[in-house]
Design a protein around this motif. Structure first.
Motif, PDB file in Angstrom:
ATOM      1  N   THR A 278      -2.675 -18.623 -63.432  1.00 59.19           N
ATOM      2  CA  THR A 278      -3.499 -18.142 -62.337  1.00 59.19           C
ATOM      3  C   THR A 278      -4.837 -18.861 -62.407  1.00 59.19           C
ATOM      4  O   THR A 278      -4.942 -19.924 -63.014  1.00 59.19           O
ATOM      5  N   THR A 279      -5.848 -18.266 -61.802  1.00 65.70           N
ATOM      6  CA  THR A 279      -7.179 -18.848 -61.888  1.00 65.70           C
ATOM      7  C   THR A 279      -7.970 -18.159 -62.998  1.00 65.70           C
ATOM      8  O   THR A 279      -7.722 -17.000 -63.341  1.00 65.70           O
ATOM      9  N   LEU A 280      -8.928 -18.866 -63.539  1.00 67.42           N
ATOM     10  CA  LEU A 280      -9.779 -18.302 -64.581  1.00 67.42           C
ATOM     11  C   LEU A 280     -10.572 -17.110 -64.048  1.00 67.42           C
ATOM     12  O   LEU A 280     -10.774 -16.112 -64.743  1.00 67.42           O
ATOM     13  N   ALA A 281     -10.994 -17.193 -62.792  1.00 68.98           N
ATOM     14  CA  ALA A 281     -11.779 -16.122 -62.189  1.00 68.98           C
ATOM     15  C   ALA A 281     -10.965 -14.860 -61.975  1.00 68.98           C
ATOM     16  O   ALA A 281     -11.525 -13.762 -61.883  1.00 68.98           O
ATOM     17  N   ALA A 282      -9.638 -14.992 -61.873  1.00 69.96           N
ATOM     18  CA  ALA A 282      -8.800 -13.821 -61.620  1.00 69.96           C
ATOM     19  C   ALA A 282      -8.859 -12.808 -62.756  1.00 69.96           C
ATOM     20  O   ALA A 282      -8.510 -11.643 -62.559  1.00 69.96           O
ATOM     21  N   LEU A 283      -9.313 -13.210 -63.939  1.00 71.37           N
ATOM     22  CA  LEU A 283      -9.387 -12.303 -65.083  1.00 71.37           C
ATOM     23  C   LEU A 283     -10.560 -11.332 -64.995  1.00 71.37           C
ATOM     24  O   LEU A 283     -10.619 -10.354 -65.733  1.00 71.37           O
ATOM     25  N   ASP A 367     -18.044 -24.701 -62.768  1.00 68.92           N
ATOM     26  CA  ASP A 367     -16.946 -25.189 -61.922  1.00 68.92           C
ATOM     27  C   ASP A 367     -16.798 -24.359 -60.648  1.00 68.92           C
ATOM     28  O   ASP A 367     -15.848 -24.553 -59.902  1.00 68.92           O
ATOM     29  N   ARG A 368     -17.735 -23.454 -60.406  1.00 63.62           N
ATOM     30  CA  ARG A 368     -17.771 -22.631 -59.204  1.00 63.62           C
ATOM     31  C   ARG A 368     -16.417 -21.969 -58.936  1.00 63.62           C
ATOM     32  O   ARG A 368     -15.840 -22.066 -57.865  1.00 63.62           O
ATOM     33  N   LEU A 369     -15.924 -21.297 -59.982  1.00 63.38           N
ATOM     34  CA  LEU A 369     -14.693 -20.502 -59.943  1.00 63.38           C
ATOM     35  C   LEU A 369     -13.443 -21.363 -59.800  1.00 63.38           C
ATOM     36  O   LEU A 369     -12.356 -20.835 -59.506  1.00 63.38           O
ATOM     37  N   GLY A 370     -13.546 -22.668 -60.022  1.00 65.99           N
ATOM     38  CA  GLY A 370     -12.436 -23.575 -59.763  1.00 65.99           C
ATOM     39  C   GLY A 370     -11.356 -23.671 -60.816  1.00 65.99           C
ATOM     40  O   GLY A 370     -10.235 -24.084 -60.500  1.00 65.99           O
ATOM     41  N   PRO A 371     -11.580 -23.318 -62.100  1.00 71.01           N
ATOM     42  CA  PRO A 371     -10.558 -23.582 -63.117  1.00 71.01           C
ATOM     43  C   PRO A 371      -9.263 -22.792 -62.920  1.00 71.01           C
ATOM     44  O   PRO A 371      -9.269 -21.640 -62.470  1.00 71.01           O
ATOM     45  N   THR A 372      -8.163 -23.434 -63.279  1.00 69.92           N
ATOM     46  CA  THR A 372      -6.867 -22.760 -63.392  1.00 69.92           C
ATOM     47  C   THR A 372      -6.564 -22.556 -64.872  1.00 69.92           C
ATOM     48  O   THR A 372      -7.123 -23.237 -65.733  1.00 69.92           O
ATOM     49  N   ILE A 373      -5.668 -21.621 -65.149  1.00 63.76           N
ATOM     50  CA  ILE A 373      -5.323 -21.339 -66.536  1.00 63.76           C
ATOM     51  C   ILE A 373      -3.821 -21.198 -66.707  1.00 63.76           C
ATOM     52  O   ILE A 373      -3.080 -20.979 -65.749  1.00 63.76           O
TER      53      ILE A 373
END
Length: 511
Positions: A278-283, A367-373
């Motif tokens: 998912t995305t890093l921000a989703a956590l 990264d302005r919420l851009g990372p995926t994990i």
């Protein structure tokens, strides 16, 4: 086109049989003793696979996209997890794009309607595309990205937007109940919207509220929504992940069986891997994400709020991480939006310089919420048990953004056939093909796809049961499948002799 001497595994679950198949005008014209054409002796001819949980919006800008074609996928269901590129309005387009940057990169500006979105694919692509109306999109248009209940008037707006999307060809509605803004919807809102879906004969495809500490309760909520609304239900990536759920697949399957025996129309999909993506921000806790991406970044930058965020994530267990306190060693960075942050790719958050929580927040800001994990929280015994259930279908859930995406984007379908059929025997070949093709086609209501049968659309895959395999790994996620030499979509080869042909016979499917 004639395919001669293949063992036909037709999707019904019945035993394979050797026969020839003649393709004409995009259809399976004849099955029998025909002779000539392509010699497929020793190979298996099966119905093309249906990816029931796809994030292949890459097709919007790259219609020649081949990652799924190489796997034998001939139809993809997109618009997943409550967020995609239609419908959007001038006031929601930027927010939707920013929210799913980690899924799709910079993304597409989007479309005002489902009709416009589907028309885009009618120009041709490498697989057929089916669509779900994303609940998050219509909630953003009616309510915004705020953490609150919809008013009666706003719910009416959502009903109208949903009905329009369904009438324009969507197969149902998707929800993403751990993503902004879908996570702010109450059970009552979902029931009312699912009544609209049911009235059009569609289904509710849900990423529910928890796959961790509250997983069974979250599944039960979606079953209750289905019962009250009368809507068919499809559970997205129906896993039992995180430490609290080790060895508990039987409890989920018991819940499913009880619902089905009570008359509920229920199906689900899984991917054959242990890590999620998912995305890093989703956590993040949902309160941090309220108001959309700009508001999220402001809260992350506020030193006074960081300790509250830390407490929620490391002690309480945030709803964004399914109620389980963060184990930073399980969270691996798969991609970033800004190349300046590429030093983080391939590292666990626990391996980044400094204290893990601070490193996490600083990366989100940079990264302005851009990372995926890739989040390593699965259990093999659960994965195996769940994939054998008769209501099971396959969904890759693969993201294509970033330098190191999850290998499931490139290997899901051959992994089922190679690892879980040939190597481990968890599924028979006939069972597996049914799960990959016929069961999902039936869920979508595709009356002329999902089987190798005369008169059906010639969506077909020819593979070698002795060599078919995934080569994509966590270290090299872009590995191409082996043992799948031919794939046809609507009667035209998109893979021939193991190589993409460049043909674009795929089209938008409408319910």
């Amino acid at each position: 086109m004639i395919v001669s001497g293949a063992t036909i595994v037709d999707g019904t679950g019945g035993p394979g049989r050797v026969a020839d198949v003649r393709i004409a005008d995009g259809r399976i014209a004849e099955i029998g003793r025909i002779g000539g054409g392509l010699d497929a002796t020793g190979l298996v001819l099966a119905p093309g696979f249906v990816d029931m949980h796809s994030h292949s919006e890459a097709r919007l800008t790259d219609p020649g996209f081949t990652a799924k074609a190489r796997q034998g996928v001939t139809t993809e269901l997109v618009g997943q997890d409550g967020l995609s590129y239609a419908p959007v309005s001038p006031s929601t387009s930027d927010g939707v794009r920013a929210t799913i940057t980690g899924w799709h990169g910079a993304g597409h500006p989007g479309f005002a309607s489902v009709a416009d979105y589907l028309a885009h694919f009618d120009a041709g692509t490498t697989a057929n595309v089916a669509y779900l109306v994303p609940h998050g999109n219509i909630r953003a248009m009616a309510v915004g990205f705020e953490n609150r209940a919809a008013t009666p008037e706003e719910l009416d707006v959502m009903r109208g937007l949903l009905a329009r999307g369904l009438d324009e060809g969507a197969f149902g509605m998707s929800t993403g109940l751990t993503y902004v803004p879908g996570m702010y919807a109450g059970t009552g809102e979902l029931v009312e919207l699912c009544k609209v879906v049911a009235s059009r004969g569609g289904f509710h495809d849900t990423h529910h509220r928890s796959y961790g500490a509250g997983a069974l309760e979250a599944y039960a909520e979606m079953i209750a929504v289905a019962r009250e609304s009368g809507c068919a239900l499809h559970l997205a990536h129906a896993t039992m992940n995180f430490p609290p759920n080790k060895g508990r697949a039987a409890e989920l399957l018991s819940l499913v069986d009880e619902a089905v025996s009570g008359g509920l129309d229920l199906s689900f999909d899984t991917y054959p891997y242990l890590a999620g993506s998912t995305t890093l921000a989703a956590l993040l806790p949902s309160w941090v994400a309220a108001g959309g991406p700009a508001a999220t970044l402001e809260r992350l930058a506020d030193p006074a709020l960081r300790e509250r965020i830390r407490h929620d994530m490391e002690v309480v267990g945030p709803d964004g991480s399914h109620g389980v306190p963060m184990d930073w060693s399980t969270v691996e960075i798969g991609g970033v939006a800004d190349p300046a942050n590429s030093h983080a790719v391939g590292k666990r958050v626990s391996e980044l310089p400094g204290e893990p929580f601070i490193a996490y927040v600083e990366l989100l800001l940079a990264d302005r919420l851009g990372p995926t994990i890739r989040q390593h929280v699965g259990h093999e015994e659960n994965v195996r048990a769940i994939m054998t259930h008769p209501a099971h279908t396959a969904g890759s859930d693969g993201l294509f953004a970033g330098a190191m995406p999850h290998p499931r984007a490139f290997g899901t379908f051959p992994r089922y056939l190679g690892h879980y059929v040939r190597e481990t025997g968890v599924l028979t070949l006939e069972e597996c093909v049914r799960h990959l093709a016929a069961t999902p086609a039936r869920r979508l209501g595709l009356r002329d796809r999902g089987l190798v049968a005369e008169g059906y659309a010639a969506d077909l895959v020819l593979f070698d049961p002795a060599t078919v395999a995934d080569t994509a790994t966590y270290d090299d996620p872009f590995g191409e499948p082996e043992g799948i030499p031919w794939v046809w979509v609507n009667g035209e080869a998109v893979v021939a002799d193991g190589k993409p042909t460049g043909a674009l016979p795929g089209k938008a499917l409408r319910s």
